[in-house]
Design a protein around this motif. Structure first.
Motif, short mmCIF file in Angstrom:
data_model
loop_
_atom_site.label_atom_id
_atom_site.label_comp_id
_atom_site.label_asym_id
_atom_site.label_seq_id
_atom_site.Cartn_x
_atom_site.Cartn_y
_atom_site.Cartn_z
N MET A 1 0.88 -1.15 0.15
CA MET A 1 -0.05 0.04 0.14
C MET A 1 0.79 1.41 0.04
O MET A 1 0.44 2.29 -0.60
N ILE B 1 0.01 5.30 -1.33
CA ILE B 1 -0.15 6.46 -0.22
C ILE B 1 0.64 7.76 -0.73
O ILE B 1 0.17 8.91 -0.85
N VAL C 1 9.48 16.49 9.53
CA VAL C 1 9.06 17.25 10.70
C VAL C 1 9.80 18.47 10.93
O VAL C 1 9.35 19.50 11.35
N ILE D 1 7.26 6.18 6.33
CA ILE D 1 7.66 5.26 7.84
C ILE D 1 6.67 4.10 7.37
O ILE D 1 7.32 2.92 7.68
N MET D 2 5.62 3.79 6.86
CA MET D 2 4.83 2.82 6.39
C MET D 2 5.70 1.81 5.53
O MET D 2 5.87 0.60 5.73
N ALA E 1 -0.23 20.61 4.83
CA ALA E 1 -0.98 19.45 5.60
C ALA E 1 -0.84 18.19 4.90
O ALA E 1 -0.65 17.13 5.32
N SER F 1 5.30 11.69 4.64
CA SER F 1 6.38 11.12 5.64
C SER F 1 5.74 9.84 6.29
O SER F 1 6.49 8.97 6.81
N VAL F 2 4.28 10.09 6.47
CA VAL F 2 3.77 8.85 7.25
C VAL F 2 3.93 7.76 6.05
O VAL F 2 4.21 6.43 6.66
N TYR G 1 -3.31 23.94 2.99
CA TYR G 1 -3.75 22.64 2.63
C TYR G 1 -2.39 21.69 2.08
O TYR G 1 -2.28 20.60 2.23
N GLU H 1 8.97 11.00 -5.86
CA GLU H 1 9.89 12.02 -5.59
C GLU H 1 10.20 13.18 -6.59
O GLU H 1 10.15 14.23 -6.10
N SER I 1 2.33 16.12 4.55
CA SER I 1 2.59 15.32 5.77
C SER I 1 2.29 14.01 5.75
O SER I 1 2.83 13.01 6.40
N LEU I 2 1.42 13.68 4.75
CA LEU I 2 1.08 12.24 4.54
C LEU I 2 2.17 11.36 3.99
O LEU I 2 2.17 10.22 4.18
N ALA J 1 11.25 10.95 8.51
CA ALA J 1 10.25 11.54 9.32
C ALA J 1 10.93 12.55 10.18
O ALA J 1 10.12 13.68 10.12
#
Lengths: 344, 183
Positions: free
Chosen positions: A88, A92, A157, A134-135, A124, A130-131, A121, A255, A127-128, A153
């Motif tokens: 996934m 994402i 941040v 990490i996933m 914000a 970086s999540v 927006y 990227e 920032s998904l 991350a």
């Protein structure tokens, strides 16, 4: 733009569909071009030629050939990986990157959505990214992947703060968060008689703001000298280590899309977006798209140029640069710009 | 069914499903990622209610900030990176009692509230009004929140600094690793 599409397309949903995939087409063509350009820039910086053979003229089809190769590759998932999250993560990542293009005004006639929180927006939704990294890093079940993901991350941040503060200093001048309105404010009027009315010429502090913004976005796009998340010499490939084939390709696409996004954001905030540099000469929706993409591509080129100019930073240097220099400087600059706005 | 209702039900299913995964998953990282989808789905709900600013803040604060912190916390506090971080069920009886009480309360509130549906007004600008209210009527709460956050930051720095020796002056500066270029 929407009315124009409605004039020759039959159904409502189809119009929305075509309207929303225009940036995707731009990103795909741009990514093919940018990867080729990156190699050519790298080659010429090192007194080589770069890819020359595929396709004839200066190896223009090299990326297309690579893409065809990548599509044919086997989709490998490591045995001990978390299969679902592993599969996934690339989607994402790209979705987060693509979703941010909604608020970018590509020309005076095209913007995905006129939301009044545009820039906010973009900050914000990215920032998904970086999540999702990490996933990818955690799901790969690999030391290098996880280390790369943690670095990403931490880096994202941290560098989000100077980015947001420099954007805020632009917002002080414009008084709106909508990138379309910010661009419209920069059109027409000239500064000192010959300079276009772009925000970078607004005050000397705006130049400082742009430099800080550019450094911070370099770090957010994980470009050299801030490419620690995927530094080959230390981490093999960072969070991408276990990925192959088209899933890796999606990360690559993300990227490059991220680079374009941040460059277009910089162009819209500081360089007048779709405004022509010659006042009303060569102006209009189509020329606007041309100018916007040209300005974006120039910033992308500067990013590539820097890649072959600067060595990579260490992790502690990276954090030092952010917390001890960029953040205080950007805050001081914010106050100075606010003062400038009060006085003049 | 119009597009809004369709989106509402689709994301409602997503939120409830992910919340269930978050609660019932044995793997705490899976719980964290399920939490991401729950919080993101809530952001979509705010967007559907034309509360763009709240939606974006929800994304930025919860998904971009708190979720990353949770993931960091889990990954940094466990001993090995790759042990499957298992959750256990503890304090079964008190937990059941509290859950039952809260459940009854929620059902009671749901049944006793008079739900009125206000028609949505399209394209209302919320941002300017919000900023003006924050700097006029709600100035004091706004400032107090700022001071609170500042105190939290100072406290965090203090706690982080105390666990470490003051300065490693005797230690030689770490040398830069071998650098090599891409490709």
């Amino acid at each position: 733009m929407q009315q124009f599409l409605e004039s020759f397309l039959p159904a409502g949903p189809l119009v929305v569909f075509v309207f929303s995939i225009i940036p995707l087409m731009i990103i795909l063509v741009y990514a093919l071009f940018a990867i080729w350009l990156e190699r050519k820039v790298a080659g010429h910086m090192q007194d080589r030629l770069g890819p020359m053979r595929t396709g004839g003229w200066h190896g223009w089809a090299q990326t297309i050939a690579d893409l065809v190769k990548m599509i044919q590759k086997e989709d490998i998932v490591p045995a001990k990986a978390d299969r679902f999250l592993f599969k996934m993560a690339p989607f994402i990542a790209f979705a987060a990157s693509y979703a941010a293009f909604v608020a970018i005004p590509f020309s005076s006639g095209y913007i995905g959505s006129m939301i009044d929180v545009g820039v906010f927006y973009i900050v914000a939704i990215t920032s998904l990214l970086s999540v999702s990294i990490i996933m990818a890093g955690w799901a790969s079940n690999n030391k290098w992947s996880l280390l790369g993901a943690m670095r990403t991350a931490a880096q994202t941040v941290s560098y989000e703060i100077p980015t947001v503060v420099t954007i805020l200093s632009v917002i002080i001048v414009t008084g709106t968060l909508n990138l379309m309105e910010i661009t419209e404010l920069q059109s027409g009027n000239t500064f000192l008689g010959f300079l276009p009315g772009w925000l970078i010429f607004h005050s000397p502090f705006m130049v400082i703001a742009f430099v800080l913004f550019f450094i911070a976005t370099l770090a957010e796009a994980h470009r050299v000298p801030f490419d620690l998340p995927e530094s080959e010499s230390e981490l093999v490939g960072g969070y991408q280590t276990e990925y192959s084939g088209m899933r890796w390709g999606l990360f690559m696409l993300t990227e490059y899309a991220d680079m374009l996004l941040l460059s277009l954001l910089g162009a819209a905030l500081f360089f007048g977006g779709w405004n022509s540099p010659f006042g009303s000469y060569l102006d209009g929706p189509l020329w606007g798209a041309f100018w916007m993409l040209l300005k974006g591509m120039i910033l992308v080129f500067v990013m590539m140029w820097l890649r072959w100019t600067l060595p990579r930073l260490r992790v502690d240097q990276l954090m030092n640069l952010c917390w001890k220099y960029l953040i205080p400087l950007s805050f001081v600059n914010l106050v100075l710009i606010a003062l400038w706005e009060m006085i003049f | 069914m119009d597009l809004f209702a369709l989106a509402f039900y689709a994301f409602a299913i997503l939120i409830v499903g992910c919340a269930a995964i978050m609660v019932f998953s044995k793997n705490i990282i899976h719980s964290a990622f399920a939490l991401m989808f729950t919080l993101g789905g809530l952001a979509v709900f705010y967007a559907l209610l034309y509360a763009g600013f709240v939606a974006v803040t929800q994304l930025l604060v919860y998904v971009g900030g708190i979720l990353v912190l949770i993931l960091f916390g889990v990954m940094l506090t466990t001993q090995g990176y790759f042990d499957k971080v298992q959750t256990r069920t503890v304090n079964l009886l008190p937990a059941t009692i509290f859950a039952a009480i809260i459940g009854i309360l929620l059902i009671f509130v749901y049944l006793s509230t008079d739900w009125t549906l206000n028609p949505l007004e399209d394209g209302e600008v919320t941002l300017t009004g919000l900023g003006e209210l924050l700097l006029t009527d709600f100035m004091l709460p706004f400032q107090v929140t700022g001071v609170l956050l500042l105190l939290a930051i100072i406290g965090a720095v203090l706690m982080a600094a105390r666990t470490r020796p003051p300065l490693q002056a005797s230690q030689p500066a770490p040398k830069a690793g071998p650098e090599s270029q891409k490709e």
